[in-house]
Design an enzyme around this catalytic site. Sequence first.
Site, PDB file in Angstrom:
ATOM      1  N   ARG A  63       0.821  -1.213   0.000  1.00 38.68           N
ATOM      2  CA  ARG A  63       0.000   0.000   0.000  1.00 38.68           C
ATOM      3  C   ARG A  63       0.854   1.263   0.000  1.00 38.68           C
ATOM      4  NH1 ARG A  63      -5.416  -1.185   3.511  1.00 38.68           N
ATOM      5  NH2 ARG A  63      -6.192  -2.844   2.182  1.00 38.68           N
ATOM      6  N   ASP A 174     -15.970   9.720  10.415  1.00 38.90           N
ATOM      7  CA  ASP A 174     -14.901   8.795  10.023  1.00 38.90           C
ATOM      8  C   ASP A 174     -13.595   9.555  10.200  1.00 38.90           C
ATOM      9  OD1 ASP A 174     -14.998   6.009   8.217  1.00 38.90           O
ATOM     10  OD2 ASP A 174     -13.109   7.104   8.044  1.00 38.90           O
TER      11      ASP A 174
HETATM   12  C1  LIG Z   1     -14.554  -1.340   7.236  1.00 36.36           C
HETATM   13  S1  LIG Z   1     -15.110   0.324   7.354  1.00 36.36           S
HETATM   14  C2  LIG Z   1     -16.650   0.098   8.212  1.00 36.36           C
HETATM   15  C3  LIG Z   1     -17.756   0.965   7.633  1.00 36.36           C
HETATM   16  C4  LIG Z   1     -19.139   0.730   8.264  1.00 36.36           C
HETATM   17  N1  LIG Z   1     -19.154   1.022   9.675  1.00 36.36           N
HETATM   18  C5  LIG Z   1     -19.617  -0.679   8.009  1.00 36.36           C
HETATM   19  O1  LIG Z   1     -19.655  -1.484   8.937  1.00 36.36           O
HETATM   20  O2  LIG Z   1     -19.943  -0.988   6.859  1.00 36.36           O
HETATM   21  C6  LIG Z   1     -14.028   0.970   8.623  1.00 36.36           C
HETATM   22  C7  LIG Z   1     -13.987   2.484   8.656  1.00 36.36           C
HETATM   23  O3  LIG Z   1     -13.355   2.873   9.887  1.00 36.36           O
HETATM   24  C8  LIG Z   1     -12.613   4.041   9.638  1.00 36.36           C
HETATM   25  N2  LIG Z   1     -11.600   4.212  10.694  1.00 36.36           N
HETATM   26  C9  LIG Z   1     -10.428   3.548  10.855  1.00 36.36           C
HETATM   27  N3  LIG Z   1      -9.774   4.015  11.932  1.00 36.36           N
HETATM   28  C10 LIG Z   1     -10.540   4.983  12.476  1.00 36.36           C
HETATM   29  C11 LIG Z   1     -10.394   5.843  13.602  1.00 36.36           C
HETATM   30  N4  LIG Z   1      -9.306   5.811  14.385  1.00 36.36           N
HETATM   31  N5  LIG Z   1     -11.378   6.726  13.859  1.00 36.36           N
HETATM   32  C12 LIG Z   1     -12.494   6.792  13.059  1.00 36.36           C
HETATM   33  N6  LIG Z   1     -12.676   6.011  11.985  1.00 36.36           N
HETATM   34  C13 LIG Z   1     -11.725   5.113  11.689  1.00 36.36           C
HETATM   35  C14 LIG Z   1     -12.026   3.808   8.255  1.00 36.36           C
HETATM   36  O4  LIG Z   1     -11.628   5.011   7.635  1.00 36.36           O
HETATM   37  C15 LIG Z   1     -13.168   3.092   7.534  1.00 36.36           C
HETATM   38  O5  LIG Z   1     -13.964   3.996   6.800  1.00 36.36           O
END
Ligand SMILES: C[S@@+](CC[C@H](N)C(=O)[O-])C[C@H]1O[C@@H](n2cnc3c(N)ncnc32)[C@H](O)[C@@H]1O
Length: 303
Positions: A63, A174
Amino acid sequence: MSLANLMSRQSSTNSGGDAPGQKTTMFFTPPMTDREFQELRRRIFDEIGIEIREHKKHLLINRLSKRLRHLGLQTFSDYLKFIEQSPQRRQEMIELVDAVTTNKTDFFREPKHFEILERQVLPDLMSDRRRSSRTLRVWSAASSSGEEPYSLAICLAEYLARQAGWKYELLASDISETILRAAVTGIYAEEKVRPVPAPLLRKYFLKGDGRFKVKPELAQTVTFKKINLKLDFQRALSGFDVIFCRNVLIYFNRESQHEIIAKHWHVLRPGGYLFLGHSETLHGCSIPFEYIAPSVYRKPVDA
Ligand SMILES: C[S@@+](CC[C@H](N)C(=O)[O-])C[C@H]1O[C@@H](n2cnc3c(N)ncnc32)[C@H](O)[C@@H]1O
């Protein structure tokens, strides 16, 4: 017809449609020394709270190689210097967050949760005689590209249309600024909106150019904001009835997971509900949430 019924019809005509696979590269990939790996891990952990495990080193190399190429850097040591010293380091941290996070999501992902919300959670919250307000406050705490908060908005709009005098407020957040910008546009390819039942697609989306856009009346009910779950968000937020914090805790170590859950406890009102992802659980966690259903919890009314 209830949302749950519409969704069960939809899933029988739907093949699922997963997001595209992992990011890979076909170009030259520079080596990463152990020292560079440990330093990058530390930087990522400090910034986002996500722990990159040893076996994910190759994924990280893949990545970040794209970032090196984009910036014209030869080695990961150069990259480390760049994120520490360059005037563009702030922008690069945004790129780094995007490179290491996974944004996979879907409309009405884990449909059982929306069924529980409609059949159990909303009626319970609205029958609470101690409520002083008829506004339900809901937070999608890792909202990715918007599919989760817009699904919640549809669910709430449909349910509350049948309950006179009730409103909702929906916060979606997010850590990734890039993904939040995409979420705000509310534009989705046809395959992305496949899980949305046809009558709701017609009601809440505009079609044009082979893509679908969330109608302004629905979009304006969602407030998008950048919130890093690793930081002290509980100082600025409070009084939520429902929190969806799904499929993000899996990226944190146990200690950080516990801290995030404790902060969610703090910002939920007594009697409020917490939804985690299906592979996430409060099992072994000392915070006294009541178990409601798999990955669904409630803060006791007397807490
Ligand atoms: C796999 S997605 C989940 C999206 C949605 N909640 C779902 O279940 O379909 C994970 C998300 O968490 C966000 N994320 C990762 N670390 C984070 C943090 N420290 N604070 C807030 N969001 C975070 C990522 O940017 C990503 O958009």
